[in-house]
Design a protein around this motif. Structure first.
Motif, mmCIF file in Angstrom:
data_model
loop_
_atom_site.group_PDB
_atom_site.id
_atom_site.type_symbol
_atom_site.label_atom_id
_atom_site.label_comp_id
_atom_site.label_asym_id
_atom_site.label_seq_id
_atom_site.Cartn_x
_atom_site.Cartn_y
_atom_site.Cartn_z
ATOM 1 N N ALA A 199 0.967 -1.157 0.133
ATOM 2 C CA ALA A 199 0.120 0.202 -0.044
ATOM 3 C C ALA A 199 0.715 1.241 0.107
ATOM 4 O O ALA A 199 0.536 2.310 -0.610
ATOM 5 N N ILE A 200 1.972 1.229 0.845
ATOM 6 C CA ILE A 200 2.789 2.384 0.860
ATOM 7 C C ILE A 200 3.334 2.510 -0.684
ATOM 8 O O ILE A 200 3.518 3.804 -0.972
ATOM 9 N N LEU A 201 3.816 1.757 -1.266
ATOM 10 C CA LEU A 201 4.590 1.559 -2.354
ATOM 11 C C LEU A 201 3.566 2.340 -3.659
ATOM 12 O O LEU A 201 3.607 3.151 -4.432
ATOM 13 N N THR A 202 2.534 1.617 -3.532
ATOM 14 C CA THR A 202 1.186 1.957 -4.528
ATOM 15 C C THR A 202 1.047 3.587 -4.280
ATOM 16 O O THR A 202 0.734 4.232 -5.071
ATOM 17 N N VAL A 203 0.476 3.907 -3.021
ATOM 18 C CA VAL A 203 0.104 5.216 -2.842
ATOM 19 C C VAL A 203 1.121 6.141 -3.327
ATOM 20 O O VAL A 203 0.959 7.333 -3.847
ATOM 21 N N ALA A 204 2.433 5.800 -3.001
ATOM 22 C CA ALA A 204 3.723 6.650 -3.431
ATOM 23 C C ALA A 204 3.680 6.815 -4.640
ATOM 24 O O ALA A 204 4.133 7.943 -5.375
ATOM 25 N N GLY A 205 3.308 5.782 -5.401
ATOM 26 C CA GLY A 205 3.372 5.978 -7.080
ATOM 27 C C GLY A 205 2.213 6.765 -7.490
ATOM 28 O O GLY A 205 2.271 7.594 -8.253
ATOM 29 N N LEU A 206 1.176 6.597 -6.941
ATOM 30 C CA LEU A 206 -0.076 7.890 -7.253
ATOM 31 C C LEU A 206 0.540 9.202 -6.809
ATOM 32 O O LEU A 206 -0.040 9.995 -7.589
ATOM 33 N N SER A 207 1.198 9.426 -5.828
ATOM 34 C CA SER A 207 1.513 10.636 -5.380
ATOM 35 C C SER A 207 2.478 11.326 -6.248
ATOM 36 O O SER A 207 2.311 12.441 -6.641
ATOM 37 N N PHE A 208 3.189 10.334 -6.768
ATOM 38 C CA PHE A 208 4.214 10.780 -7.547
ATOM 39 C C PHE A 208 3.831 11.059 -8.891
ATOM 40 O O PHE A 208 4.251 11.987 -9.654
ATOM 41 N N LEU A 209 2.523 10.467 -9.517
ATOM 42 C CA LEU A 209 1.956 10.691 -10.542
ATOM 43 C C LEU A 209 1.123 11.985 -10.242
ATOM 44 O O LEU A 209 0.320 12.784 -11.184
ATOM 45 N N GLN A 214 -0.913 16.103 -1.726
ATOM 46 C CA GLN A 214 -0.906 17.257 -2.773
ATOM 47 C C GLN A 214 -0.037 18.120 -1.914
ATOM 48 O O GLN A 214 0.013 18.091 -0.564
ATOM 49 N N PRO A 215 0.670 19.007 -2.493
ATOM 50 C CA PRO A 215 1.680 19.906 -1.912
ATOM 51 C C PRO A 215 0.811 20.813 -0.948
ATOM 52 O O PRO A 215 -0.151 21.111 -1.248
ATOM 53 N N PRO A 216 1.366 21.386 0.164
ATOM 54 C CA PRO A 216 2.787 21.132 0.694
ATOM 55 C C PRO A 216 2.941 19.775 1.877
ATOM 56 O O PRO A 216 3.959 19.838 2.408
ATOM 57 N N MET A 217 1.790 18.907 1.893
ATOM 58 C CA MET A 217 1.775 18.066 2.578
ATOM 59 C C MET A 217 3.065 17.055 2.476
ATOM 60 O O MET A 217 3.631 16.611 1.207
ATOM 61 N N PRO A 218 3.951 16.745 3.282
ATOM 62 C CA PRO A 218 5.199 15.951 3.250
ATOM 63 C C PRO A 218 4.747 14.193 3.250
ATOM 64 O O PRO A 218 4.601 13.563 3.993
ATOM 65 N N GLU A 219 4.766 14.088 1.812
ATOM 66 C CA GLU A 219 4.665 12.643 1.551
ATOM 67 C C GLU A 219 5.459 12.182 0.524
ATOM 68 O O GLU A 219 6.191 12.615 -0.302
ATOM 69 N N TRP A 220 6.185 10.935 1.071
ATOM 70 C CA TRP A 220 7.192 10.525 0.117
ATOM 71 C C TRP A 220 7.240 10.450 -1.361
ATOM 72 O O TRP A 220 8.255 10.801 -2.198
ATOM 73 N N GLY A 221 6.322 9.753 -1.745
ATOM 74 C CA GLY A 221 6.067 9.740 -3.303
ATOM 75 C C GLY A 221 5.812 11.290 -3.781
ATOM 76 O O GLY A 221 6.364 11.331 -4.815
ATOM 77 N N GLN A 222 5.143 12.024 -3.378
ATOM 78 C CA GLN A 222 5.183 13.487 -3.735
ATOM 79 C C GLN A 222 6.505 14.329 -3.684
ATOM 80 O O GLN A 222 6.824 15.003 -4.478
ATOM 81 N N MET A 223 7.129 13.778 -2.529
ATOM 82 C CA MET A 223 8.635 14.213 -2.412
ATOM 83 C C MET A 223 9.508 13.964 -3.634
ATOM 84 O O MET A 223 10.562 14.575 -4.100
#
Length: 271
Positions: A199-209, A214-223
């Motif tokens: 789940a962490i990996l998939t959500v990070a992928g969604l945040s990466f895309l 959403q910014p400015p929230m500190p989330e690893w994929g978004q970072m």
């Protein structure tokens, strides 16, 4: 579990992750969303252990606070997928017949799509944000729990104690709650542990895309998404450290999940 070095390592990393989640200020005194352009893109050093990003925000602090976001998202996803998946799997396995056929064909339909692509479609339809990412990832993981619960239920319901309970006139809901569920928990616990990392990996992928946090929230994929364009210009730390955090966390859950499988599966205890 102490005999397995990888399980011990994974447990230690998860313990640190939980500590970051519960008390992030013990690890960093910086504000994860405070902008300081005078410190932008500072290299890793004593003042900023992991450096700063393009807005001068401390990367170590953002990773620490990102652990809280990732942990909350992962637990929510696993809760949703396990709750619906176990319900559907037990229902299909216990009653069988057309109920089993309908439920499992729907599960097969969901599994026929690549999980990330399906999650992207759901998240895009619901709109970008953490809540949409949780619903999307939770939905695509339901078949995993449903198939495990169904197969385990098919085995347990043929056991003598279940037959005796039926002969004594116990109602179906009592048989499921008292006899079925307690005896199918072991593989579900292992799947839930592995599902946290997934789940962490998939959500990070969604945040990466751009479909998750959403910014400015500190989330690893978004970072990682924010720092990908900076790798070419030499600011490698902006994307590297969040990526390492994801890698270590997912590996840790996988190590612990494998250890639990070895312990809870009687066929593997002597190996």
């Amino acid at each position: 579990m102490r005999k397995n070095a990888l399980v011990v390592l994974g447990s230690v990393i998860i313990a640190v992750l939980l500590a970051m989640t519960c008390a992030p200020r013990l690890f960093s005194s910086h504000d994860p969303i405070r902008i300081d352009l005078a410190e932008k893109l500072a290299r890793p050093g004593v003042k900023h252990l992991f450096g700063t990003d393009s807005l001068g925000r401390d990367m170590f602090c953002r990773i620490v606070y990102g652990a809280r976001v990732s942990a909350a998202i992962a637990i929510s996803c696993v809760f949703i997928s396990s709750l619906f998946g176990v319900f559907l799997g037990v229902t299909a396995g216990y009653w069988g017949g057309k109920t089993d056929d309908i439920i499992m064909r729907v599960m097969d339909l969901i599994m026929s799509f690549p999980s990330l692509i399906l999650a992207m479609g759901i998240a895009a339809a619901l709109g970008p944000g953490i809540r949409s990412a949780i619903y999307a990832v939770g939905f695509v993981q339901i078949p995993r729990y449903a198939r495990i619960a169904r197969s385990s239920t098919l085995y347990v319901k043929e056991q003598t104690f279940v037959t005796a309970s039926i002969s004594l006139g116990d109602k179906s809901h009592r048989i499921i709650m008292v006899h079925i569920l307690p005896n199918i928990l072991s593989p579900l616990v292992v799947q839930a542990t592995l599902g946290l990392g997934s789940a962490i990996l998939t959500v990070a992928g969604l945040s990466f895309l751009g479909l998750g946090a959403q910014p400015p929230m500190p989330e690893w994929g978004q970072m990682i998404a924010e720092g990908r364009s900076l790798i070419v210009s030499g600011e490698w730390w902006v994307a590297t450290f969040p990526g390492l955090a994801i890698m270590l966390t997912v590996m840790s859950f996988n190590f612990v999940g494998d250890g639990l499988r070895d312990i809870l599966d009687p066929r593997l205890r002597g190996k």
